[in-house]
Design a protein around this motif. Structure first.
Motif: not given
Length: 437
Positions: A364, A367-368, A371, A374, A399-400, A402-403, A406-407
């Motif tokens: 988490n 990934i924060h 983003r 990015q 989570l990774m 999913q990022w 979308s990234s």
């Protein structure tokens, strides 16, 4: 043995300044029967000389020696030592060289710190060094120490003392102290045995005296010293090492603001956070959990021929919080994403199978930060390679993924179904395929 051990041994060997090493030695020597005479003063860019002489009044009444104190040797051969000087001459010597760029061997750096100490006339110069190996410590001794020790290396004798051996009962090889003046032989042998006790007690990994001598009243005088300690033993040795001890960067290596931020964060947390920039223009960057895994990742990158492209050494461990992990990741990405040149870069997010670190929590945090960076990751043509396992790893890997979806940043994600280093050749293949802008 690690290819990169000189930069990030898992045991954390840290060099200390001559100023601190001599004070550390003198502070602890008496417990082992040694009487070591030490007076010295450290001078940096912000030193106030009036305050210095108030704290060290002997500077005004003693003939002095001045030399840079910046973790490099051969100062005498490079005309960087002033001998038998007054305090005024010492200050002039420092001011003339403070901030100057010099080259030692192939390394260029800026002079920022000097040590001043009493000038000690002497007749004999001895050499001794102790280096810790895995199963023993090696003690070297030479009766002809000093600036030309390399020319007398054929006189150097070696002795290996096993771990946990009683140095008082240890029998040195025949002829070990050959060449020592007969009147000083008892002093020398007693000193070397006690020196080993100090070395062991202070969790040192290297202690080199070149040279040392003895005053007329039999006190040991250390004229030059190089020392390394195991920084993982800092907590139990804080008082013995001294509250003011420093672990400066090697000469010629400037600390990046991001490295300083991580170092200061590491000092304030119960987790372990380390960041060392090896090549700011590198194309392979490590965001690795665990000290052992971090060395394995770096060694593997070197083994496949891409060591020169390794941007950093770093590790996070000890269950850092999401906030700490995010701050650590930001520091790394701030350097790694600079100056895009059209060629691809790889970010390795890896580690072994964690025992207690919650993978989802640390991911988490990572990934924060990802983003936030990015667009810079896209601009630098980064591809992210992930391999992680341990508590809550399924949620963390999800989570990774999913990022990544979308990234706009390409991401490959793996768990314990593959070996820890599987992602390294894949990263190297990507870097190789995008060599041309």
């Amino acid at each position: 043995q690690s290819t990169w051990g000189h930069l990030f041994d898992p045991m954390a060997r840290k060099k200390v300044r001559e100023y601190h090493a001599k004070r550390m030695l003198a502070r602890n020597a008496a417990r082992f029967g040694l009487n070591i005479a030490v007076q010295n003063a450290l001078v940096g860019p912000d030193t106030n000389y009036e305050t210095l002489v108030k704290n060290e009044p002997w500077l005004l009444t003693t003939r002095l020696v001045v030399k840079p104190d910046m973790l490099f040797g051969q100062r005498g051969k490079n005309n960087l030592i002033l001998l038998d000087a007054s305090f005024e001459q010492a200050v002039e010597f420092v001011r003339d060289r403070m901030g100057a760029a010099i080259t030692i061997g192939t390394v260029t750096g800026t002079l920022t710190h000097f040590v001043i100490e009493p000038f000690v006339p002497h007749r004999f110069e001895y050499y001794a060094s102790i280096r810790m190996e895995r199963e023993f410590s090696e003690i070297l001794f030479c009766p002809a120490g000093g600036i030309n020790i390399e020319e007398h290396w054929d006189q150097v004798k070696a002795a290996a003392i096993p771990v946990d051996a009683d140095v008082d009962a240890f029998v040195f090889p025949a002829g070990y102290f050959a060449g020592v003046d007969a009147m000083q032989l008892p002093l020398v042998e007693t000193f070397v045995r006690a020196l080993y006790k100090v070395f062991d007690d202070l969790d040192m990994t290297l202690l080199e005296l070149n040279p040392f001598t003895f005053s007329d009243d039999g006190r040991a005088v250390v004229l030059d010293i190089h020392a390394e300690v195991d920084s993982t033993a800092a907590q139990r040795n804080a008082k013995k090492w001294g509250a003011d001890i420093e672990f400066p960067h090697p000469f010629g290596m400037t600390e990046y603001p991001e490295e300083r931020f991580v170092r200061e964060m590491d000092e304030k947390t119960g987790a372990s956070l380390k960041l060392t920039v090896l090549n700011p223009h590198g194309r392979i960057w490590n965001l690795v959990a665990g000290g052992g895994a971090s060395v394995i990742f770096a060694d593997t990158v070197a083994d496949v021929g891409y060591g020169a492209e390794l941007g950093n050494y770093g590790e996070y461990s000890g269950a850092p919080s999401a906030e700490e992990t995010a701050a650590y990741t930001r520091s790394l990405l701030e350097i790694a994403t600079r100056n895009p040149d059209g060629r691809g870069r790889a970010l390795l997010i890896g580690g072994g199978i964690a025992n207690f670190t919650d993978i989802a929590v640390t991911f988490n945090g990572i990934i924060h930060a990802l983003r936030e960076y990015q667009q810079r990751l896209v601009d630098a043509r980064f591809k992210v390679f992930v391999r992680r396992a341990g508590p809550n790893y399924v949620a963390g890997l999800k989570l990774m993924r999913q990022w990544g979806e979308s990234s706009g940043v390409a991401v490959e994600v793996y768990g314990p179904e593959v070996a820890m280093t599987t992602i390294i050749p894949r990263a190297v293949a990507y870097v190789t395929a995008t060599e041309r802008a």
